[in-house]
Motif scaffolding. Sequence first.
Motif, short mmCIF file in Angstrom:
data_model
loop_
_atom_site.label_atom_id
_atom_site.label_comp_id
_atom_site.label_asym_id
_atom_site.label_seq_id
_atom_site.Cartn_x
_atom_site.Cartn_y
_atom_site.Cartn_z
N ASP A 118 -42.78 70.82 -62.40
CA ASP A 118 -42.80 69.97 -63.50
C ASP A 118 -41.13 69.61 -63.32
OD1 ASP A 118 -40.63 72.04 -64.10
OD2 ASP A 118 -41.95 73.15 -65.38
N ALA A 119 -40.67 68.89 -64.49
CA ALA A 119 -39.44 68.15 -64.39
C ALA A 119 -38.20 69.00 -64.09
CB ALA A 119 -39.33 67.24 -65.67
N GLN A 120 -38.45 70.25 -64.46
CA GLN A 120 -37.48 71.37 -64.16
C GLN A 120 -37.63 71.95 -63.02
OE1 GLN A 120 -39.01 71.14 -67.25
NE2 GLN A 120 -37.59 69.72 -67.80
N GLY A 121 -38.64 71.51 -61.88
CA GLY A 121 -38.74 72.15 -60.82
C GLY A 121 -39.40 73.39 -60.55
N GLN A 122 -40.24 73.69 -61.67
CA GLN A 122 -41.08 75.11 -61.70
C GLN A 122 -42.44 74.52 -61.18
OE1 GLN A 122 -39.84 78.00 -62.77
NE2 GLN A 122 -37.97 76.78 -62.59
N VAL A 123 -42.99 75.43 -60.46
CA VAL A 123 -44.16 75.06 -59.78
C VAL A 123 -45.38 75.77 -60.27
CG1 VAL A 123 -45.62 75.45 -57.60
CG2 VAL A 123 -43.22 74.85 -57.39
N THR A 124 -46.00 75.03 -61.28
CA THR A 124 -47.03 75.61 -62.17
C THR A 124 -48.42 75.06 -62.03
OG1 THR A 124 -46.52 74.19 -63.91
CG2 THR A 124 -45.16 76.20 -63.78
N ASP A 125 -49.27 75.73 -62.50
CA ASP A 125 -50.76 75.13 -62.25
C ASP A 125 -50.82 73.76 -63.25
OD1 ASP A 125 -51.56 77.26 -60.80
OD2 ASP A 125 -52.43 78.19 -62.44
N ASP A 126 -50.06 73.80 -64.51
CA ASP A 126 -50.03 72.57 -65.21
C ASP A 126 -49.48 71.40 -64.61
OD1 ASP A 126 -51.13 73.80 -67.34
OD2 ASP A 126 -49.39 74.28 -68.43
N ALA A 127 -48.55 71.71 -63.61
CA ALA A 127 -47.98 70.50 -62.93
C ALA A 127 -48.72 70.12 -61.80
CB ALA A 127 -46.59 70.95 -62.57
N ASN A 128 -49.67 70.91 -61.38
CA ASN A 128 -50.50 70.51 -60.30
C ASN A 128 -51.57 69.24 -60.74
OD1 ASN A 128 -52.27 70.48 -58.08
ND2 ASN A 128 -52.25 72.48 -57.69
N PRO A 129 -51.39 68.03 -60.24
CA PRO A 129 -52.36 67.03 -60.87
C PRO A 129 -53.79 66.82 -60.05
CG PRO A 129 -51.02 66.16 -58.98
CD PRO A 129 -50.51 67.65 -59.28
N ASN A 130 -53.86 67.94 -59.18
CA ASN A 130 -55.08 67.43 -58.39
C ASN A 130 -55.68 68.76 -57.98
OD1 ASN A 130 -53.85 68.14 -55.97
ND2 ASN A 130 -53.44 66.04 -55.65
N GLY A 131 -55.05 70.26 -57.98
CA GLY A 131 -55.59 71.40 -57.68
C GLY A 131 -55.39 71.74 -56.37
N SER A 132 -54.23 71.10 -55.67
CA SER A 132 -53.96 71.43 -54.35
C SER A 132 -53.66 72.66 -54.09
CB SER A 132 -52.69 70.61 -53.79
OG SER A 132 -53.06 69.23 -53.65
N ARG A 133 -54.10 73.44 -53.33
CA ARG A 133 -53.57 74.75 -52.71
C ARG A 133 -52.14 74.98 -52.83
NH1 ARG A 133 -55.96 79.46 -48.59
NH2 ARG A 133 -54.76 81.01 -49.40
N GLY A 134 -51.52 75.98 -53.62
CA GLY A 134 -50.04 75.95 -53.45
C GLY A 134 -49.17 75.09 -54.02
N ASN A 135 -49.97 74.08 -54.73
CA ASN A 135 -49.26 72.96 -55.28
C ASN A 135 -48.64 72.19 -54.21
OD1 ASN A 135 -49.43 74.55 -57.71
ND2 ASN A 135 -48.14 72.93 -58.78
N VAL A 136 -49.33 71.97 -53.13
CA VAL A 136 -48.97 71.36 -51.77
C VAL A 136 -49.03 69.94 -51.98
CG1 VAL A 136 -49.05 70.98 -49.29
CG2 VAL A 136 -49.04 73.33 -50.41
N ALA A 137 -47.92 69.20 -51.94
CA ALA A 137 -48.03 67.74 -51.98
C ALA A 137 -47.72 67.01 -50.52
CB ALA A 137 -47.23 66.93 -52.86
N GLY A 138 -47.11 67.63 -49.50
CA GLY A 138 -46.71 67.14 -48.37
C GLY A 138 -46.49 68.22 -47.33
N VAL A 139 -47.21 67.84 -46.06
CA VAL A 139 -46.97 68.82 -44.95
C VAL A 139 -46.34 68.37 -43.65
CG1 VAL A 139 -48.69 70.52 -45.94
CG2 VAL A 139 -49.17 68.76 -44.25
#
Length: 232
Positions: A168-189
């Motif tokens: 989220d905008a505060q840097g919290q990794v949450t389910d609600d901030a995950n737009p596609n259901g990526s495992r662990g909220n991963v956006a890049g590796v």
Amino acid sequence: MTVAVIQFGGSNCDRDSVRALSHLGIDAERVWYEDGLPADATGVMLPGGFSYGDYLRAGVMAARTPIIEAVREAAADGVPVLGVCNGAQIGCEAGLTPGAFTINESARFQCERVHVRVENADTPWTRAYDEGDVLALPIAHGEGRFEANDETYDRLVSEDRVLLRYCDAQGQVTDDANPNGSRGNVAGVLGDRETVAVMMPHPERATLPDLDGTDGAGLLRGFEAALAEAEA
């Protein structure tokens, strides 16, 4: 340096990528996949779009074109390679990075601005930021959900190869901030080498000041950072 932005049938972010890189003073040129990888390419970008219409599954057909073997060889030699969106799907399908990107949890195309948190700032792609920095970047994908088996995911985490996570905008990794259901909220590796990276958000769409935000500029400057590191 010259970054080869590879264009496949169906690519639609190749021109955007060249313009964004050029804006940053990085020489870039579009390369049609059938023409092969230029011998003088000092960087490779696999851009977004819908290569081959995403038939079979996103990225799988492009990953089997002859130019990808040249990209693998370049990556093994330390040439920086960045895959964005469809380019990330191609990168995973080609084995440049582990895991896979598959259909969004919503089963819908997601096109919005999201926040991602920098997980590892000690890579060429993230050196412009600090660990924990929050970036606002656009996404536009239908198959952006990152998946990996337990062994692969645990290895990525233990080796600090998760580059970005949705937050989220505060840097919290949450389910609600995950737009596609990526495992662990991963956006890049990262790949086996830190000079190879894939990500679903579009840094090239957050680089030009007149396009509402420049948070992605530092990610694209990774090409310069990787080359400077190789020449040091």
